[in-house]
Design an enzyme around this catalytic site. Structure first.
Site, short mmCIF file in Angstrom:
data_model
loop_
_atom_site.label_atom_id
_atom_site.label_comp_id
_atom_site.label_asym_id
_atom_site.label_seq_id
_atom_site.Cartn_x
_atom_site.Cartn_y
_atom_site.Cartn_z
N ASN A 9 6.84 10.84 0.58
CA ASN A 9 5.78 9.91 0.18
C ASN A 9 4.72 10.77 -0.52
O ASN A 9 3.97 11.50 0.12
CB ASN A 9 5.21 9.21 1.43
CG ASN A 9 4.24 8.11 1.06
OD1 ASN A 9 3.86 7.95 -0.11
ND2 ASN A 9 3.81 7.35 2.04
N LYS A 16 3.99 13.86 1.97
CA LYS A 16 4.49 13.70 3.34
C LYS A 16 6.02 13.71 3.29
O LYS A 16 6.60 13.23 2.31
CB LYS A 16 4.02 12.37 3.92
CG LYS A 16 2.52 12.27 4.11
CD LYS A 16 2.21 11.14 5.11
CE LYS A 16 0.74 11.05 5.41
NZ LYS A 16 -0.08 10.43 4.38
N ARG A 94 9.22 6.69 -1.18
CA ARG A 94 8.51 5.44 -1.06
C ARG A 94 7.80 5.19 -2.38
O ARG A 94 7.01 6.02 -2.84
CB ARG A 94 7.47 5.56 0.04
CG ARG A 94 6.70 4.32 0.18
CD ARG A 94 5.39 4.51 0.86
NE ARG A 94 5.06 3.20 1.35
CZ ARG A 94 5.19 2.86 2.60
NH1 ARG A 94 5.56 3.71 3.49
NH2 ARG A 94 4.92 1.63 2.98
N HIS A 182 4.22 -4.19 1.77
CA HIS A 182 4.74 -3.86 3.11
C HIS A 182 6.23 -4.24 3.24
O HIS A 182 6.74 -4.45 4.34
CB HIS A 182 3.95 -4.58 4.24
CG HIS A 182 2.58 -4.04 4.44
ND1 HIS A 182 1.48 -4.85 4.67
CD2 HIS A 182 2.11 -2.77 4.43
CE1 HIS A 182 0.41 -4.09 4.80
NE2 HIS A 182 0.75 -2.83 4.65
N ARG A 240 -10.34 -3.23 3.43
CA ARG A 240 -10.08 -4.13 2.29
C ARG A 240 -10.46 -5.56 2.66
O ARG A 240 -10.26 -5.97 3.79
CB ARG A 240 -8.60 -4.06 1.89
CG ARG A 240 -8.25 -2.80 1.15
CD ARG A 240 -6.76 -2.72 0.87
NE ARG A 240 -6.10 -1.79 1.76
CZ ARG A 240 -4.79 -1.62 1.86
NH1 ARG A 240 -3.98 -2.34 1.09
NH2 ARG A 240 -4.27 -0.75 2.69
N ASP A 282 -11.88 0.66 12.56
CA ASP A 282 -10.80 0.92 13.51
C ASP A 282 -10.79 -0.13 14.62
O ASP A 282 -11.79 -0.33 15.30
CB ASP A 282 -11.03 2.32 14.11
CG ASP A 282 -9.84 2.79 14.91
OD1 ASP A 282 -9.61 2.24 16.00
OD2 ASP A 282 -9.14 3.70 14.43
N MET A 283 -9.64 -0.79 14.79
CA MET A 283 -9.57 -1.88 15.76
C MET A 283 -9.91 -1.43 17.19
O MET A 283 -10.57 -2.13 17.94
CB MET A 283 -8.18 -2.53 15.71
CG MET A 283 -8.01 -3.73 16.58
SD MET A 283 -9.24 -5.05 16.31
CE MET A 283 -8.60 -5.84 14.83
N GLU A 378 9.24 2.55 8.76
CA GLU A 378 9.48 2.49 7.31
C GLU A 378 10.24 3.73 6.82
O GLU A 378 11.09 3.63 5.95
CB GLU A 378 8.13 2.39 6.58
CG GLU A 378 7.44 1.05 6.85
CD GLU A 378 5.95 1.08 6.56
OE1 GLU A 378 5.20 1.65 7.37
OE2 GLU A 378 5.54 0.56 5.52
P1 ADP Z 1 -1.75 2.60 8.71
O1 ADP Z 1 -1.67 1.30 8.00
O2 ADP Z 1 -2.86 3.47 8.24
O3 ADP Z 1 -0.42 3.31 8.87
P2 ADP Z 1 -1.50 1.98 11.54
O4 ADP Z 1 -0.28 1.15 11.43
O5 ADP Z 1 -1.40 3.29 12.22
O6 ADP Z 1 -2.23 2.20 10.15
O7 ADP Z 1 -2.63 1.09 12.26
C1 ADP Z 1 -3.93 1.55 12.43
C2 ADP Z 1 -4.71 0.52 13.22
O8 ADP Z 1 -4.08 0.34 14.50
C3 ADP Z 1 -6.14 0.94 13.49
O9 ADP Z 1 -7.02 -0.16 13.27
C4 ADP Z 1 -6.12 1.26 14.98
O10 ADP Z 1 -7.35 1.02 15.59
C5 ADP Z 1 -5.09 0.28 15.47
N1 ADP Z 1 -4.62 0.68 16.81
C6 ADP Z 1 -3.89 1.75 17.16
N2 ADP Z 1 -3.74 1.82 18.51
C7 ADP Z 1 -4.41 0.76 19.02
C8 ADP Z 1 -4.66 0.26 20.34
N3 ADP Z 1 -4.17 0.87 21.41
N4 ADP Z 1 -5.38 -0.87 20.46
C9 ADP Z 1 -5.89 -1.50 19.39
N5 ADP Z 1 -5.71 -1.08 18.13
C10 ADP Z 1 -4.98 0.03 17.93
#
Ligand code: ADP
Length: 392
Positions: A9, A16, A94, A182, A240, A282-283, A378
């Protein structure tokens, strides 16, 4: 050890990789994953084994700059030297856009590269580096078969009506089309669903990561998806915006609050969960925050997903299964619970304990719609497509 497929990638200043040994026909085992990053500032190489333990690190030095060609050569030489008996027999890349020509993965030749290059103008953030990566790898290793696997291909099964925007022919001919993204993740998930829910024909999958989208599938094929022309629209994402009306954007340009560059920056980097909450993109951090704006941002995210599930259930003529994947989908107990509760009207019944344990099935036995957590992969999907084309 054995022959191997390496998945690449290529980004603007990073490369990567994931290396997979071909153990038996069709069986791929992850051997090493890593990256070269900071190529223009402070280039570093790092490789780990399948368990995530560091195997090697290398630094070129603070004032050094390396190009992608050097990075590819370094990675392949390192793999073949340090992983006993490993011979790289194919490279999978990718690639974001496959355009209308590539509806499935393809072995790369000069003509394919020129076509993919012509799409750069539509997707300037990844496509140019993906294409350049394939070019320089081809120059450095002329005999090495290369395969491009596209984010958009999976959605080319969408009916024409779903791929169309109501714009003049000229704009549509210039690529103004609902591409969807995706797709590599959805391709992988579509192959896992029959293993757990063989009866499910009408399925909605949420790929909920830093970038987030949903896809409606009928019999494992995409019929609708939330990301549109680029990766901006549909669901709100970490930074976004998701869907915003075009006339609002015209207003922002007309009133000179933004120019094209600052508008792009605002929509891609300052919006979504970050823009709404002002707290974090960040969630995990949003879930832990006591700030009411953080919970309002989660409310908005769940609301948008519920809206799309309603629309896509209409598109599919009913719903048999709902699948969560990617960082948020695989890990956020709260987001899954809240969406499932919002979908009670459709016959979703959450199994709370199973949800706490991240699945795989998180709906009760009597739930009319079964709900699943399925981790995506992926990179493995790209490796499998590459192997299939390199060793048909
Ligand atoms: P990317 O699209 O950058 O590859 P990921 O698929 O790794 O991203 O997803 C990142 C998101 O997943 C972030 O918002 C992160 O906070 C969330 N996330 C990861 N672990 C947890 C968790 N245990 N609880 C809630 N959200 C999570």
């Amino acid at each position: 050890m054995s022959d191997a497929i390496v998945v690449f990638n290529a980004g603007s200043t990073s490369l990567k990789f994931g290396a997979y040994a071909i153990d038996a026909p069709g069986t791929l085992t992850l051997i090493s994953r890593g990256e070269v990053d900071g190529m223009q500032t402070d280039p570093r190489f790092k490789a780990k084994n399948a368990a995530g333990q560091t195997l090697a690190e290398h630094q070129w030095g603070q004032d050094q700059k390396i190009n992608h060609r050097t990075a590819f050569q370094f990675v392949i030489a390192w793999l073949e030297k340090n992983i006993a008996g490993m011979k790289v027999i194919g490279a999978g890349h990718r690639v974001v856009l496959g355009g209308t020509r590539f509806e499935s993965p393809v072995l790369i030749d000069a003509e394919a590269l020129d076509y993919l290059d012509s799409l750069v103008v539509m997707e300037p953030s990844h496509q140019p580096y993906n294409v350049r990566g394939m070019r320089v790898l081809g120059e450095a290793f002329p005999g090495l078969p290369q395969v491009a696997v596209f984010d958009t291909s999976f959605h080319r099964t969408m009916p024409e009506v779903a791929q169309t925007y109501a714009l003049p022919q000229k704009v549509r001919d210039a690529g103004g089309r609902h591409w969807g993204y995706h797709g590599i993740s959805y391709d992988y998930i579509s192959r896992q669903i029959p293993k757990v829910a063989p009866e499910a024909r009408r399925v909605i999958v949420g790929h909920l990561g830093g970038g987030a989208s949903m896809c409606a599938m009928r019999d494992g094929k995409s019929v609708e998806t939330t990301m549109g022309f680029g990766g901006l629209t549909g669901l709100p994402m970490s930074t976004r915006s998701g869907d915003v009306p075009a006339d609002l954007l015209l207003y922002l340009l007309r009133s000179k609050q933004f120019d094209d560059a600052t508008l792009e920056q605002m929509l891609y980097k300052q919006s979504g969960l970050l823009g709404l909450s002002g707290v974090s993109e960040d969630m995990r951090e949003l879930q832990e925050s006591a700030d009411p704006r953080a919970s309002a941002a989660i409310d908005y995210f769940v609301y948008c997903m519920a809206k799309f599930v309603g629309a896509y259930t209409a598109v599919l003529g009913g719903l048999d299964a709902l699948v969560f994947t990617a960082g948020i989908g695989e890990n956020s107990v709260t987001v899954r619970e809240r969406l499932c509760r919002a979908l009670a009207w459709i016959g979703v019944r959450l199994d709370e304990k199973a949800n706490q344990g991240n699945g795989p099935r998180i709906s009760t036995a009597d739930s009319r719609v079964s709900v699943w957590v399925i981790p995506t992969n992926e990179e493995l999907m790209i490796a499998q497509h590459t192997l299939a084309l390199v060793r048909p």
